[in-house]
Design a protein around this motif. Sequence first.
Motif, PDB file in Angstrom:
ATOM      1  N   SER A 207     -15.134  -6.283   4.939  1.00 24.49           N
ATOM      2  CA  SER A 207     -14.021  -6.653   4.046  1.00 24.49           C
ATOM      3  C   SER A 207     -12.904  -5.611   4.144  1.00 24.49           C
ATOM      4  O   SER A 207     -11.732  -5.937   4.004  1.00 24.49           O
ATOM      5  N   GLN A 208     -13.272  -4.352   4.421  1.00 20.01           N
ATOM      6  CA  GLN A 208     -12.238  -3.324   4.613  1.00 20.01           C
ATOM      7  C   GLN A 208     -11.435  -3.602   5.876  1.00 20.01           C
ATOM      8  O   GLN A 208     -10.215  -3.453   5.906  1.00 20.01           O
ATOM      9  N   ARG A 209     -12.146  -4.052   6.935  1.00 14.69           N
ATOM     10  CA  ARG A 209     -11.436  -4.383   8.187  1.00 14.69           C
ATOM     11  C   ARG A 209     -10.507  -5.569   7.965  1.00 14.69           C
ATOM     12  O   ARG A 209      -9.387  -5.606   8.471  1.00 14.69           O
ATOM     13  N   LEU A 210     -11.005  -6.536   7.190  1.00 16.59           N
ATOM     14  CA  LEU A 210     -10.144  -7.698   6.921  1.00 16.59           C
ATOM     15  C   LEU A 210      -8.885  -7.259   6.173  1.00 16.59           C
ATOM     16  O   LEU A 210      -7.773  -7.684   6.489  1.00 16.59           O
ATOM     17  N   LYS A 211      -9.100  -6.384   5.210  1.00 12.08           N
ATOM     18  CA  LYS A 211      -7.965  -5.908   4.407  1.00 12.08           C
ATOM     19  C   LYS A 211      -6.884  -5.285   5.302  1.00 12.08           C
ATOM     20  O   LYS A 211      -5.694  -5.561   5.144  1.00 12.08           O
ATOM     21  N   GLU A 212      -7.328  -4.475   6.263  1.00 15.48           N
ATOM     22  CA  GLU A 212      -6.353  -3.830   7.157  1.00 15.48           C
ATOM     23  C   GLU A 212      -5.556  -4.859   7.944  1.00 15.48           C
ATOM     24  O   GLU A 212      -4.330  -4.782   8.038  1.00 15.48           O
ATOM     25  N   SER A 213      -6.272  -5.862   8.508  1.00 19.67           N
ATOM     26  CA  SER A 213      -5.560  -6.885   9.304  1.00 19.67           C
ATOM     27  C   SER A 213      -4.632  -7.706   8.420  1.00 19.67           C
ATOM     28  O   SER A 213      -3.493  -7.990   8.801  1.00 19.67           O
ATOM     29  N   VAL A 214      -5.131  -8.104   7.250  1.00 20.94           N
ATOM     30  CA  VAL A 214      -4.329  -8.967   6.369  1.00 20.94           C
ATOM     31  C   VAL A 214      -3.079  -8.212   5.903  1.00 20.94           C
ATOM     32  O   VAL A 214      -1.964  -8.758   5.945  1.00 20.94           O
ATOM     33  N   ASN A 215      -3.258  -6.962   5.494  1.00 23.53           N
ATOM     34  CA  ASN A 215      -2.092  -6.205   5.026  1.00 23.53           C
ATOM     35  C   ASN A 215      -1.102  -5.970   6.157  1.00 23.53           C
ATOM     36  O   ASN A 215       0.107  -6.008   5.953  1.00 23.53           O
ATOM     37  N   ARG A 216      -1.626  -5.754   7.367  1.00 16.50           N
ATOM     38  CA  ARG A 216      -0.736  -5.522   8.507  1.00 16.50           C
ATOM     39  C   ARG A 216       0.134  -6.745   8.796  1.00 16.50           C
ATOM     40  O   ARG A 216       1.311  -6.625   9.100  1.00 16.50           O
TER      41      ARG A 216
END
Length: 467
Positions: free
Chosen positions: A81-90
Amino acid sequence: MGRGNQHPFEPFRIKMVEHISLTTREERQEAIEKAGFNLFNLPADKVMIDMLTDSGTGAMSDEQWASLMRGDESYAGSRSSQRLKESVNRIFGFKHYLPTHQGRAAEGILATCLLKKGDLVPSNTHFDTTAANILARGGTPTNLVVEASADPNDLSPFKGNIDIDRFHQFLEEYHERVPFCMVTVTNNAGGGQPVSLANIESIHNICQEYNKPLFIDACRYAENAWFIKQREPEYEDWTVESIAHRMFSLADGATFSAKKDAIVNIGGLLLMNDDKLYENAKNELIMREGFPSYGGLAGRDIDAMATGLIEGIDEGYLSYRASQVKWLHDELKDRGVPVLSPPGGHAVYIDAGAILPHVPASEFPAQSLSIEMYLEGGVRSVEIGSVMMSFISPDTGELVTPPLELIRLAIPRRTYTESHLCHVVDTAVAIVERAELIGGMQIIEAPEFLRHFSARFDWLNRTQTFC
Ligand code: F0G
């Protein structure tokens, strides 16, 4: 027969293959009868080239398969979920987001939080699931796409645009009944045609004037951004990523099916800036989908989505993707198959109305043609015409029908090669050559909403299937 057009170089090589069952016409005849002449009811191993959808059917990369292995299945706060957060925010840059199992779940939550009976929701063209989610809550989806969208030969570069004058008038007249506005990028139901940034800016300004939140149906935002880069001179030097930022900065939120431009088999997102909406949507999510860190998905799916989001904005990939769609469009057109032009971002749309002018919309020419494509070459397409798109307006009680009767040949991402698509072209050409022998269809049974998924059909005149 020689091919006149150059198929693009695939920026990948094949590491794993999936078997295709070759079927005979007799086998297909039997299968389609059993399926009630509905291509959604067919077993996939009776299909040779599956162009039903580009949704969840793409080939994941080695990096995405590695993400599956890396997936962290912790209930809360997983590494995935942390990896998803990075991609989504980017990519998106909204204040809040929630993962969902696919796009329609995000639409359902949004509609539950914001809609009440009698509301109107304008868009360029709502896709069927969005329209159904609005209708199911007593609202009316309103399509305000530019007129050029209804002309298959109009070569305007942004046929997915909203007609700004009509949009303005609509809000002037009905703003009290409009809880939010939408724009679908690319405009799937209207041919996968893009929406320009200039158009999104105008939509944004009008929404501001009437104090209405704007939500982007962002399923194919990367393909849309690629078209903006190619066709809107102001942005030719921008990266797809920065164009995406600009698009999303003009909206208050988005619904997203990751099964398209994030190249995963399952996944979606609901994104928004508003804190109160986020709290309400989060409660809905917990009730229906799952905890906010995973939203109805396994940790491995979340991880593959995080990787796919970044691959989906790779410009080498997007160039290949758009060129492959164009290749299919140009081959069909050059060999006399009427198609919607210019080519869209994820599919080629055959103009069934033009091929079967003797079959009225009430006899579903596009359904009929899609069945013939299957019988002829085992090619599964999807009807985007009066079966899928017509509905009774709760507002006026009138039957609303689409402007065109189309069949869509959706191209799954990174999945089919030139020879597969050559077979599709040969199949379509064979059908056009005997078009006058093809008649219409009738519906035998259908549910109230989203009838194309499960309705059963039959020919109006059964003898034609043996031509
Ligand atoms: N919006 C658009 C523009 C879509 O194309 C789709 C799905 C959705 C929303 C819903 O997303 O399937 O993840 O729930 N389109 C698929 C298609 C089904 O074949 O075009 P979903």
